[in-house]
Scaffold this motif. Structure first.
Motif, PDB file in Angstrom:
ATOM      1  N   ALA A 135       7.502  22.378  27.629  1.00 38.22           N
ATOM      2  CA  ALA A 135       6.236  21.959  28.235  1.00 38.22           C
ATOM      3  C   ALA A 135       6.221  22.287  29.719  1.00 38.22           C
ATOM      4  CB  ALA A 135       6.029  20.471  28.026  1.00 38.22           C
ATOM      5  N   GLN A 147       1.880  21.165  34.053  1.00 42.86           N
ATOM      6  CA  GLN A 147       0.432  21.072  33.864  1.00 42.86           C
ATOM      7  C   GLN A 147       0.092  20.530  32.470  1.00 42.86           C
ATOM      8  OE1 GLN A 147       2.092  23.771  34.901  1.00 42.86           O
ATOM      9  NE2 GLN A 147       1.413  23.999  37.040  1.00 42.86           N
ATOM     10  N   GLN A 148       0.867  20.941  31.475  1.00 41.94           N
ATOM     11  CA  GLN A 148       0.628  20.462  30.112  1.00 41.94           C
ATOM     12  C   GLN A 148       0.945  18.972  29.995  1.00 41.94           C
ATOM     13  OE1 GLN A 148       3.159  22.172  27.051  1.00 41.94           O
ATOM     14  NE2 GLN A 148       1.486  22.171  25.571  1.00 41.94           N
ATOM     15  N   ARG A 174      -1.838  17.084  31.632  1.00 43.01           N
ATOM     16  CA  ARG A 174      -3.023  17.089  30.766  1.00 43.01           C
ATOM     17  C   ARG A 174      -2.835  16.101  29.614  1.00 43.01           C
ATOM     18  NH1 ARG A 174      -7.533  19.424  29.311  1.00 43.01           N
ATOM     19  NH2 ARG A 174      -8.009  19.809  27.111  1.00 43.01           N
ATOM     20  N   GLU A 189      -4.046  22.303  20.587  1.00 40.19           N
ATOM     21  CA  GLU A 189      -3.676  22.424  21.999  1.00 40.19           C
ATOM     22  C   GLU A 189      -3.601  21.050  22.663  1.00 40.19           C
ATOM     23  OE1 GLU A 189      -5.253  24.687  26.077  1.00 40.19           O
ATOM     24  OE2 GLU A 189      -6.580  24.450  24.348  1.00 40.19           O
ATOM     25  N   ASP A 190      -4.585  20.209  22.398  1.00 35.03           N
ATOM     26  CA  ASP A 190      -4.582  18.866  22.994  1.00 35.03           C
ATOM     27  C   ASP A 190      -3.503  17.990  22.364  1.00 35.03           C
ATOM     28  OD1 ASP A 190      -6.561  19.520  24.738  1.00 35.03           O
ATOM     29  OD2 ASP A 190      -8.165  18.420  23.721  1.00 35.03           O
ATOM     30  N   ASP A 226      -0.625  19.018  21.264  1.00 33.14           N
ATOM     31  CA  ASP A 226       0.640  19.447  21.876  1.00 33.14           C
ATOM     32  C   ASP A 226       0.781  18.896  23.294  1.00 33.14           C
ATOM     33  OD1 ASP A 226       1.358  20.784  19.599  1.00 33.14           O
ATOM     34  OD2 ASP A 226       1.039  22.800  20.401  1.00 33.14           O
ATOM     35  N   ALA A 227      -0.337  18.794  24.009  1.00 30.59           N
ATOM     36  CA  ALA A 227      -0.284  18.263  25.373  1.00 30.59           C
ATOM     37  C   ALA A 227       0.082  16.778  25.361  1.00 30.59           C
ATOM     38  CB  ALA A 227      -1.623  18.478  26.075  1.00 30.59           C
TER      39      ALA A 227
END
Length: 427
Positions: free
Chosen positions: A44, A47-48, A51, A137-138, A140-141
């Motif tokens: 990771a 930034q991830q 988020r 994507e979200d 995983d964040a």
């Protein structure tokens, strides 16, 4: 011949049971991709992680996965349901008690398909029927952020559900009837901001979990949308967001909707009860852009008046004179100092009761809760020292609560149904 007939009957039963079991398994596996044979490396970025922290706030994850005074995301919070008690799980990075041994694929499967690392079906107190719309994507964040949460060794507590609700078989039947994994699909006819609002309200925000109607099995009636519903066990009513007489905001300026979500108060109303907790833990932390997107989506919801809202009669509702007199006396002694002799309230401090749509809703549930147990706005950056209403349940009995609310709902232009003593005893 009888034995032969019995044998055929038994065989038929076995075949039908096998077919039903196969259908249940198939329906519970629909939309589910197989897990990778080997865990893929997950690195990771800062930034991830940031988020993911923000998205966890948008989903109010800590609200359910943190006990009062407990370590963040360590779980153990009892969630009371009509079927028994469910305890939230440990989401910290602990390898044994938390999700430290989970891969991003395991976490995605939980979010999208409602299935734990070991394959068990999860109870929908974890709102995967809404989180299923969250993008990979979200997901995983959020996973990347939770991996940075300090490990807590607190083991997950066993749920206390009544039979048969405590079985995976019953949960499989519920899912077959009530859940289907799906992705968020943007409305091509709407601007990007509107679609962002829809994604937050219908997905991460899981607003329908409270503002929706539930059937006898506890599943939300998605066809009815955000039409309001009683929050089981808590006995608060989440008003309809599609009815201007309840909590619809179609006629509100966008800035007022944003203010309500950001600070807990706006010219047209304020939040208390479970919604105050949502603003405190979640929406006050969201960006102006996301709150504006949510406001735009909520303002654009088609108006659908509640079917149980009585039509406004041209003639005033008849009320018992003795009850009104008794309620008026209680109001003068307990309420007028803050809310005014004519229910006019005090700007910036105490809400007006005259013409207040929360006062005039067909269901008096929230009014009874506020009078009996107090009403408190959330402390937010935009409203750090909100005024609150003290509880009166210790000084007013059920008949007195009913009388004062009947008086308030029948004075200063208000013309809503009287509150009965039975109403107050149900809450």
């Amino acid at each position: 011949m009888k034995l032969r007939h019995l044998g055929w009957t038994l065989l038929t039963f076995i075949v039908l049971a096998a077919v039903c079991a196969g259908v249940l398994v198939a329906m519970n596996l629909r939309g589910e991709d197989p897990l990778p044979e080997q865990a893929q490396a997950f690195e990771a970025t800062p930034q991830q992680v940031e988020r993911g922290r923000y998205l966890a706030l948008a989903g109010n994850c800590a609200g359910c996965h943190t006990t009062r005074g407990g370590q963040p995301y360590a779980g153990g919070l009892p969630l009371e349901t009509p079927f028994g008690t469910i305890y939230s799980s440990n989401l910290t990075s602990d390898a044994k008690a938390g999700i430290g041994s989970w891969s991003s694929a395991h976490f995605w499967r939980a979010m999208h398909n409602g299935r734990s690392k070991d394959g068990r079906l999860l109870y929908p107190a974890f709102p995967y029927p809404n989180f299923t719309k969250v993008t990979r994507e979200d997901s995983d964040a959020i996973y990347a952020y939770l991996r940075t949460v300090a490990p807590a060794p607190a083991p997950n507590l066993a749920h206390r559900l009544r039979f048969p609700y405590d079985t995976q078989a019953a949960l499989a039947v519920w899912r077959a009837l009530s859940f289907k994994p799906e992705a968020f699909v943007a409305n091509a006819g709407k601007p990007a901001e509107w679609n962002r609002g829809a994604y937050l309200v219908d997905g991460l925000g899981h607003c329908i979990a409270c503002h929706g109607t539930r059937n006898s099995l506890g599943a939300t009636e998605t066809r009815l949308g955000l039409s309001g519903g009683l929050i089981a066990v808590e006995n608060w009513y989440a008003p309809s967001l599609t009815d201007k007489h309840q909590a619809g905001v179609a006629g509100w300026p966008t800035a007022d909707v944003v203010a309500l979500l950001k600070t807990g108060t706006a010219p047209g109303g304020s939040v208390m009860g479970p919604m105050a907790a949502v603003v405190f833990r979640s929406t006050q932390h969201l960006s102006e852009a996301d709150l504006t997107a949510m406001a735009g989506y909520l303002k654009d919801l088609p108006e659908v008046p509640k079917s149980d809202e009585p039509a406004r009669s041209p003639t005033p509702i008849r009320r018992d004179a003795g009850t009104m007199a008794r309620g008026g006396k209680i109001y003068d002694q307990r309420c007028a100092y803050c809310h005014g002799d004519q229910g006019q309230g005090a700007t910036g401090a105490y809400p007006p009761l005259a013409g207040n749509r929360a006062v005039n809703m067909s269901t008096p549930t929230n009014l009874i809760q506020v009078v009996s147990h107090g009403g408190f706005l959330p402390s937010t950056a935009g409203n750090p020292r909100p005024y609150g209403m003290p509880p009166f349940g210790q000084v007013l009995d059920a008949a007195e609560v009913a009388a004062v609310l009947t008086y308030i709902r029948g004075s200063w232009g208000n013309d809503s149904a009287p509150v009965t003593q039975l109403d107050t005893m149900r809450r």
